[in-house]
Design a protein around this motif. Structure first.
Motif, PDB file in Angstrom:
ATOM      1  N   ARG A 174       0.821  -1.060  -0.066  1.00 56.55           N
ATOM      2  CA  ARG A 174      -0.012  -0.009   0.097  1.00 56.55           C
ATOM      3  C   ARG A 174       1.083   1.514   0.094  1.00 56.55           C
ATOM      4  O   ARG A 174       0.537   2.270  -0.513  1.00 56.55           O
ATOM      5  N   TRP A 175       1.996   1.411   0.269  1.00 52.95           N
ATOM      6  CA  TRP A 175       3.336   1.866   0.539  1.00 52.95           C
ATOM      7  C   TRP A 175       3.153   3.015  -0.893  1.00 52.95           C
ATOM      8  O   TRP A 175       3.552   3.610  -1.305  1.00 52.95           O
ATOM      9  N   ASP A 176       3.629   1.411  -1.657  1.00 56.26           N
ATOM     10  CA  ASP A 176       4.277   1.615  -2.966  1.00 56.26           C
ATOM     11  C   ASP A 176       3.262   2.401  -3.813  1.00 56.26           C
ATOM     12  O   ASP A 176       3.919   3.427  -4.705  1.00 56.26           O
ATOM     13  N   LEU A 177       1.740   1.800  -3.753  1.00 50.71           N
ATOM     14  CA  LEU A 177       1.019   2.113  -4.340  1.00 50.71           C
ATOM     15  C   LEU A 177       0.687   4.023  -3.802  1.00 50.71           C
ATOM     16  O   LEU A 177       0.659   5.054  -4.213  1.00 50.71           O
ATOM     17  N   LEU A 178       0.872   4.110  -2.434  1.00 52.07           N
ATOM     18  CA  LEU A 178       0.440   5.567  -1.900  1.00 52.07           C
ATOM     19  C   LEU A 178       1.613   6.800  -2.134  1.00 52.07           C
ATOM     20  O   LEU A 178       1.147   7.853  -2.526  1.00 52.07           O
ATOM     21  N   PHE A 179       2.590   6.107  -2.412  1.00 48.93           N
ATOM     22  CA  PHE A 179       3.641   7.198  -2.539  1.00 48.93           C
ATOM     23  C   PHE A 179       4.206   7.433  -4.724  1.00 48.93           C
ATOM     24  O   PHE A 179       5.097   8.377  -4.525  1.00 48.93           O
ATOM     25  N   ALA A 180       3.183   7.015  -4.818  1.00 43.93           N
ATOM     26  CA  ALA A 180       3.705   6.339  -6.481  1.00 43.93           C
ATOM     27  C   ALA A 180       3.476   7.563  -7.572  1.00 43.93           C
ATOM     28  O   ALA A 180       2.518   8.675  -6.961  1.00 43.93           O
ATOM     29  N   GLN A 181       3.727   8.128  -8.466  1.00 43.19           N
ATOM     30  CA  GLN A 181       3.851   8.629  -9.657  1.00 43.19           C
ATOM     31  C   GLN A 181       3.087   8.114 -10.865  1.00 43.19           C
ATOM     32  O   GLN A 181       3.882   6.836 -11.237  1.00 43.19           O
ATOM     33  N   VAL A 182       1.441   8.745 -10.727  1.00 46.24           N
ATOM     34  CA  VAL A 182       1.066   8.027 -12.059  1.00 46.24           C
ATOM     35  C   VAL A 182       0.435   8.971 -12.975  1.00 46.24           C
ATOM     36  O   VAL A 182       0.712  10.083 -12.941  1.00 46.24           O
ATOM     37  N   LEU A 183       0.066   8.072 -14.199  1.00 45.55           N
ATOM     38  CA  LEU A 183      -0.926   9.266 -15.558  1.00 45.55           C
ATOM     39  C   LEU A 183      -1.943   9.211 -15.480  1.00 45.55           C
ATOM     40  O   LEU A 183      -2.715   8.086 -15.515  1.00 45.55           O
ATOM     41  N   ILE A 184      -3.275   9.510 -15.230  1.00 43.03           N
ATOM     42  CA  ILE A 184      -4.317   9.655 -15.590  1.00 43.03           C
ATOM     43  C   ILE A 184      -4.599  10.805 -16.253  1.00 43.03           C
ATOM     44  O   ILE A 184      -4.448  11.592 -17.057  1.00 43.03           O
TER      45      ILE A 184
END
Length: 220
Positions: free
Chosen positions: A10-20
């Motif tokens: 969940r921490w990998d997801l929480l601190f990720a940068q993504v494209l939307i």
């Protein structure tokens, strides 16, 4: 959380940068409804994957941190990362609601502990001290964990001459050093008074960031 391992924790997801995807006409985020009433916002980890899924002539791709996305995501909506890709994953609305708890640095009832901050070396401390000079009267730097998180960084300050917004202090500090390059997923900047009392009690002189006194040489 279900699916592949694009974000293992969940921490990998929480601190990720993504494209939307943002619809050029309506401003609506890219999304899907895999079942009636089950709404998901869709994000991607690369332009190539987003391009395969969206008609880019109708959508603008925007980079966004998952933390920023969570602040604007209405209740009841989940997140679908890299749809149709084997390594993609789905965070349900309930899972997303649990993640939102960690948008604040020190959630109520969380297990918050001190932890070594190995990425904060002498040169980084000196850069922070230079940036803070004249803006804060005291600055403390330390690592901590929240529940099962990796080590996170904290810069806790006492403003010089009265209250100062944390965003302004962060901007000042970030102008001279890349806070995202200090070996931790995130660095929070908060007034010292907002650090939980039990954690604040562990801070000592070794945690204080200040300019090193340089030896003075006198010549006769």
């Amino acid at each position: 959380m279900s699916g592949g391992q694009v974000f293992a924790t969940r921490w990998d997801l929480l601190f990720a940068q993504v494209l939307i995807g943002v619809d050029r006409t309506t401003g609506v985020f890219s999304g899907s409804e895999p079942a009636p009433g089950r709404q998901l916002v869709c994000v991607w980890t690369s332009e190539a994957r987003a391009g395969e899924a969206l008609h880019l002539e109708s959508w603008d791709l925007k980079k966004i941190s998952v933390r920023s996305l969570l602040t604007v995501l209405p209740a009841g909506i989940g997140i679908h990362v890299d749809p149709a890709v084997p390594s993609g994953m789905t965070a349900s609305a309930d899972y997303v609601a649990q993640l939102k708890r960690y948008l604040v640095p020190f959630p109520d009832g969380a297990d918050v502990r001190r932890a070594p901050w190995d990425g904060l070396d002498a040169s980084a401390r000196e850069a922070l001290a230079d940036a803070a000079d004249g803006h804060v009267s005291e600055l403390y730097a330390f690592g901590f964990t929240v529940d099962d998180s990796p080590t996170l960084g904290c810069l806790a300050y006492v403003a010089a001459g009265g209250p100062a917004p944390a965003d302004a202090v962060r901007t000042t500090l970030a102008a001279s050093i890349d806070l995202d390059s200090l070996g931790v997923p995130t660095v929070i900047v908060v007034p010292l008074e907002e650090v939980p009392e039990a954690l604040r009690a562990t801070l000592g002189d070794a945690d204080r960031v200040r300019r090193e006194k340089r030896p003075r040489f006198w010549r006769r």
